[in-house]
Scaffold this active site. Structure first.
Site, PDB file in Angstrom:
ATOM      1  N   ASP A 148       0.819  -1.128   0.196  1.00  0.00           N
ATOM      2  CA  ASP A 148       0.103   0.207  -0.015  1.00  0.00           C
ATOM      3  C   ASP A 148       1.076   1.171   0.202  1.00  0.00           C
ATOM      4  O   ASP A 148       2.087   1.246   0.255  1.00  0.00           O
ATOM      5  CB  ASP A 148      -0.820  -0.080   1.090  1.00  0.00           C
ATOM      6  N   ASP A 202      27.751 -34.914  10.714  1.00  0.00           N
ATOM      7  CA  ASP A 202      26.692 -34.183  10.905  1.00  0.00           C
ATOM      8  C   ASP A 202      27.132 -32.983  12.011  1.00  0.00           C
ATOM      9  O   ASP A 202      26.403 -31.932  12.094  1.00  0.00           O
ATOM     10  CB  ASP A 202      25.427 -34.873  11.400  1.00  0.00           C
ATOM     11  N   ASP A 213      -1.443  -3.073   6.471  1.00  0.00           N
ATOM     12  CA  ASP A 213      -2.003  -2.858   7.831  1.00  0.00           C
ATOM     13  C   ASP A 213      -3.033  -2.510   8.328  1.00  0.00           C
ATOM     14  O   ASP A 213      -3.422  -2.411   9.430  1.00  0.00           O
ATOM     15  CB  ASP A 213      -0.875  -1.666   8.528  1.00  0.00           C
ATOM     16  N   ASN A 254      29.704 -41.796  -0.079  1.00  0.00           N
ATOM     17  CA  ASN A 254      30.067 -42.943   0.782  1.00  0.00           C
ATOM     18  C   ASN A 254      29.090 -44.027   0.650  1.00  0.00           C
ATOM     19  O   ASN A 254      29.660 -45.092   0.817  1.00  0.00           O
ATOM     20  CB  ASN A 254      29.964 -42.156   2.360  1.00  0.00           C
ATOM     21  N   ASN A 283      27.914 -41.284  10.252  1.00  0.00           N
ATOM     22  CA  ASN A 283      26.831 -40.315   9.831  1.00  0.00           C
ATOM     23  C   ASN A 283      26.676 -39.249  10.994  1.00  0.00           C
ATOM     24  O   ASN A 283      26.597 -38.015  10.802  1.00  0.00           O
ATOM     25  CB  ASN A 283      25.561 -40.968   9.609  1.00  0.00           C
ATOM     26  N   ASP A 293      -6.890  -5.287   4.211  1.00  0.00           N
ATOM     27  CA  ASP A 293      -5.485  -5.764   3.536  1.00  0.00           C
ATOM     28  C   ASP A 293      -5.505  -7.580   4.067  1.00  0.00           C
ATOM     29  O   ASP A 293      -4.739  -8.027   3.630  1.00  0.00           O
ATOM     30  CB  ASP A 293      -4.441  -5.227   4.268  1.00  0.00           C
TER      31      ASP A 293
END
Length: 866
Positions: free
Chosen positions: A336, A695, A598, A666, A691, A602
């Site tokens: 707006d 990670d 706002d 892998n 694993n 809207d």
């Protein structure tokens, strides 16, 4: 009166809309003066918070259980438990322990992120006006309790199911519950008990909002005991899926396909080679777990939470974490005009009569209209009241007709010295529609001729061209009246024009240019007339803006509008339902659309947008609908938020790229080795430990720096690109894995235990170090990683090399490696890092057009590019 207690231990008052108010208040133990603070506190303990979500404890439990709900992980845990009785209880215990540690690690990360986000959300929590101890106070909506008396006005969200005590011109939007798009009138009274939801005109319901008027109501039901709560429980309502979530889903499908193929083939071939079935099954499952980036949900949440915290530092509060990536992917921002592009501090520039001369009478009538209207606060009426104060002695308000977005007029009925006058102000053309005369000198009236109408419209156009918002003011003298309605606005006399100034913000042109440099195109969507909207757009940097009016938009078909919407810079004279249609058209054209608003009108557009943005001072319904709330009304703040959204998206994709490519390489290597070697290349517990260790550094990726090219333009998921990245760098990893096999078997003459230990060390170290290479498109030695990522990488490398020499080696069946092994494996790892750096340069040069860092495809909205 019948009472019942439902499963959530909240007392439900059946058909409360059909009871006399006195009986209902008596049953609630309340009065029209509201509750005391002490009684409200006691009721909150009894009834619980006014929220649809369950207790925090259940959320914690659900979050914990979610870490272990992957089908592959559940099968692996079941197989490990089975192996307690059939195989090796030590191995099974280790596998279960690793799965448990991974789950708890993910839980702790997500829980910490959720707690941080909850603290941020407290900044923009919705408030309700209630009577406590006889005084009007604001309290968070989750502290509203049965028996509270709430005060409602235009833009207020209804905080619970209520019975109306008093109301004045009260209109409520109930579309969320009934599907009725037009506001419905509400008034005190008694309604039959069998009345349907849409017919309960004396009741207000959670999930609806006030469009105009004012009222006072007593709360009857809160939280899950409300109509909206019961519907959400029954239907298990979820917020709409964002584009980023769709991308994750497509990515999950890709992993599932690859995982299923690998598991089935590897398990079948190992059984064919007459290896133990349970060992083969556990090995195949461990391969599947190894291929799956188990910590992706946790790392994604941590990335989002950290991004939300950084955005909060820039005055941007994220209410829905998954909206952050959409914020970064946004390439069209609809906004707006008032308060966003302009200063939002409206002031009266001039009040003119019909001939264009300064007029005190026009200003007086505008002031009377503004000071007596009670629907909702707005900057225009505040500006009129602040500009000039008139004495109200002798003036008495009788009634009003609130503003609505169809009439675009607001009327009040006043009495002065025995004379009753209807005063109306609003959009000039809408005022002229109900006028038959114009006011001349001394208050005399003469007919509104075509010439007079043309002169007014010409003056209106001239003021609009100068950038002023212009209102018309009209009156009708009435013999007598105590009440008015919309049909009372006829036969009026046009008094004059009111010109209002709301200049553009000083820095808005720079902010619009900065957004354009980020690949975000601004489109102005406003109810202002075409001339004013076009001039403002030009002032803020949209040179030669292409304008589409609401009338022209109505003539476009749903097929034509997406094409026209892309070409348009300014949508002017737009109705609320048209805003929503514009947003949906742009989304159909393939754009990620943000909408910033706002006001009451809207809300539909905010719900329709990919990214809904509001501001701290917005009406309740706009703040509630928004994914993101700005603490400052500034496009500069928005620019900082877009940058942070893209940084967060980039770091999330880093993990996806690195985890999938390393894991795929892998697992591909292990799958091949298991068929070529007379023994399993790694034991299931060693695969899971690999694993887990690889990670750990990637959990710090949220702190990492991001290359500038990730910030410069919008980014979106590209599953095809991820697949190519996974295959290219996964195969590169496999080449060096097979090189490691050859070195271990033929150069170092390693036995099964030394082979597994050597490959375990090489696999973890290489996968950890490669993060530093693949985290950036630039040369890894020129792009500095974050301190947390660098430290985590160093610690994991050190722990992996040291592990075979510690007491933990025996449970994992690792053995100490001779120094020569470590030297040779170190050379292989360095060669792998150098090779990855070379392949990276080739890969990005070849993929420069199709890379998600360079393309925003205009395909169907919301889908990943497959």
């Amino acid at each position: 009166m019948a009472l019942s207690v439902d499963s959530s231990h909240t007392t439900r008052y059946r058909a409360f809309w059909s009871l006399p108010v006195e009986d209902l208040l008596r049953a609630l133990g309340a009065s029209e003066a509201g509750l005391s603070a002490a009684e409200a506190g006691a009721r909150r303990v009894r009834f619980g918070p006014n929220a649809l979500a369950g207790q925090q404890r259940s959320q914690v439990l659900a979050l914990l259980l979610r870490q272990f709900t992957s089908p592959i992980v559940l099968i692996l845990m079941g197989a490990a438990v089975l192996s307690f009785g059939l195989h090796d209880s030590t191995d099974a215990a280790i596998i279960l322990a690793i799965v448990l540690i991974s789950g708890l690690l993910g839980y702790s990360q997500e829980r910490g992120a959720a707690t941080a986000v909850d603290k941020l959300l407290e900044t923009v929590e919705l408030k309700a006006r209630v009577l406590r101890d006889g005084r009007e106070v604001e309290v968070p909506t989750d502290e509203v309790v049965p028996g509270d008396v709430v005060l409602l006005g235009g833009g207020s969200g209804v905080p619970a199911d209520c019975r109306l005590l008093t109301g004045r011109d009260l209109f409520v939007n109930e579309a969320a519950l009934t599907g009725e798009s037009f506001p419905v009138a509400k008034a005190p009274g008694v309604v039959p008990s069998e009345a349907p939801l849409a017919g309960r005109s004396n009741a207000l319901f959670l999930g609806t909002h006030v469009v105009s008027g004012s009222g006072r109501a007593v709360v009857v039901h809160t939280g899950r005991a409300t109509e909206f709560g019961r519907i959400s429980e029954r239907l298990r309502l979820h917020p709409p899926v964002t584009e980023f979530e769709r991308g994750l889903r497509h990515f999950g499908h890709l992993l599932l396909e690859v995982t299923l193929v690998l598991v089935i083939i590897i398990f079948a071939l190992n059984v064919y080679l007459a290896r133990p079935i349970l060992d083969s099954f556990l090995f195949a499952l461990a391969l599947a777990v190894g291929l799956t980036p188990q910590l992706l949900p946790a790392i994604t949440t941590v990335n989002l939470a950290r991004g939300a915290q950084r955005m909060a530092e820039r005055q941007v509060i994220v209410k829905r974490l998954s909206a952050i990536e959409n914020f970064g992917s946004m390439d069209v921002l609809c906004s707006d005009k008032t308060g966003t592009l302009t200063e939002g501090r409206v002031r009266v520039h001039a009040s003119l009569d019909v001939e264009g001369r300064p007029s005190e009478r026009t200003l007086l009538y505008a002031y009377l209209n503004a000071v007596h209207q009670t629907a909702f606060r707005n900057p225009i009426d505040e500006a009129i009241r602040a500009h000039r104060t008139f004495s109200l002695d002798g003036w008495r308000k009788l009634d009003e007709v609130p503003y609505d977005f169809e009439r675009k007029r607001l009327s009040v009925l006043v009495e002065h010295q025995g004379h009753v006058i209807l005063i109306t102000k609003g959009a000039v053309r809408k005022i002229l529609e109900v006028c038959v005369a114009v006011e001349g000198p001394g208050g005399t009236a003469r007919p509104l001729t075509d010439e007079a109408r043309a002169a007014i419209e010409q003056r209106f156009a001239h003021l609009s061209a100068e950038g002023y918002r212009v209102l018309g003011v009209a009156i009708r003298r009435m013999d007598s009246a105590a009440a008015i309605g919309r049909d009372s606005e006829f036969g009026m006399t046009f008094v004059g024009l009111l010109a209002l100034a709301d200049p553009p913000k000083p820095d808005v042109a720079h902010a619009v240019e900065a957004l354009a440099n980020l690949g975000v195109r601004l489109k102005v969507v406003t109810g202002d007339n075409v001339i004013v909207a076009a001039r403002t757009a030009a002032q803020v940097g949209l040179s030669e803006p292409r304008v589409l009016s609401g009338e022209q938009l109505d003539r476009l078909s749903d097929e034509a509008l997406p094409v026209r919407a892309q070409e348009t810079d300014v949508f002017a004279e737009i109705e609320p339902n048209q805003k929503e249609r514009v947003i949906r058209a742009l989304r159909r054209a393939g754009h990620v659309v943000g909408y910033m608003g706002d006001g009451i009108n809207d809300a539909p557009a905010l719900h329709a947008a990919d990214v809904s943005i509001s501001v701290q001072g917005a009406v309740d319904v706009a703040k509630e609908a928004a994914d993101i709330v700005l603490l400052e009304r500034s496009l500069a703040v928005l620019e900082a938020g877009v940058r942070e959204g893209r940084r967060t998206f980039a770091n999330t994709l880093k993990y996806v790229f690195m985890a999938t490519s390393a894991n795929f390489g892998n697992m591909f290597s292990m799958a091949g080795a298991s068929l070529l070697l007379p023994f399993l290349p790694l034991l299931p517990k060693q695969i899971l430990l690999t694993n887990l260790l690889t990670d750990l550094p990637e959990m710090t990726i949220a702190t990492d720096r991001v290359d500038a090219d990730w910030i410069e333009r919008p980014r979106r998921w590209d599953i095809g690109f991820i697949r190519r990245f996974m295959v290219v760098f996964g195969l590169l990893s496999s080449i060096f894995d097979y090189l490691t096999f050859g070195v271990l078997l033929w150069v170092l003459r390693a036995g099964p235990a030394e082979f597994r230990t050597g490959w375990f060390v090489e696999s973890v170290v290489s996968a950890t170090l490669i993060v530093l290479v693949l985290r950036s498109r630039g040369r890894f030695f020129r792009t500095r990683p974050s301190g947390a990522l660098l430290l985590a990488t160093a610690l994991v490398v050190a722990a992996t090399v040291a592990l075979p020499y510690t007491p933990l080696a025996a449970p994992f069946e690792l053995v100490p490696l001779p120094p020569l092994f470590l030297v040779v494996l170190g050379v292989v790892v360095l060669a792998y890092v150098a090779g990855a750096e070379l392949v990276k340069g080739w890969f990005y040069r070849g993929a420069s057009v199709r890379s998600p860092t360079d393309i925003v495809a205009p395909g169907s909205h919301g889908g990943a590019h497959v």
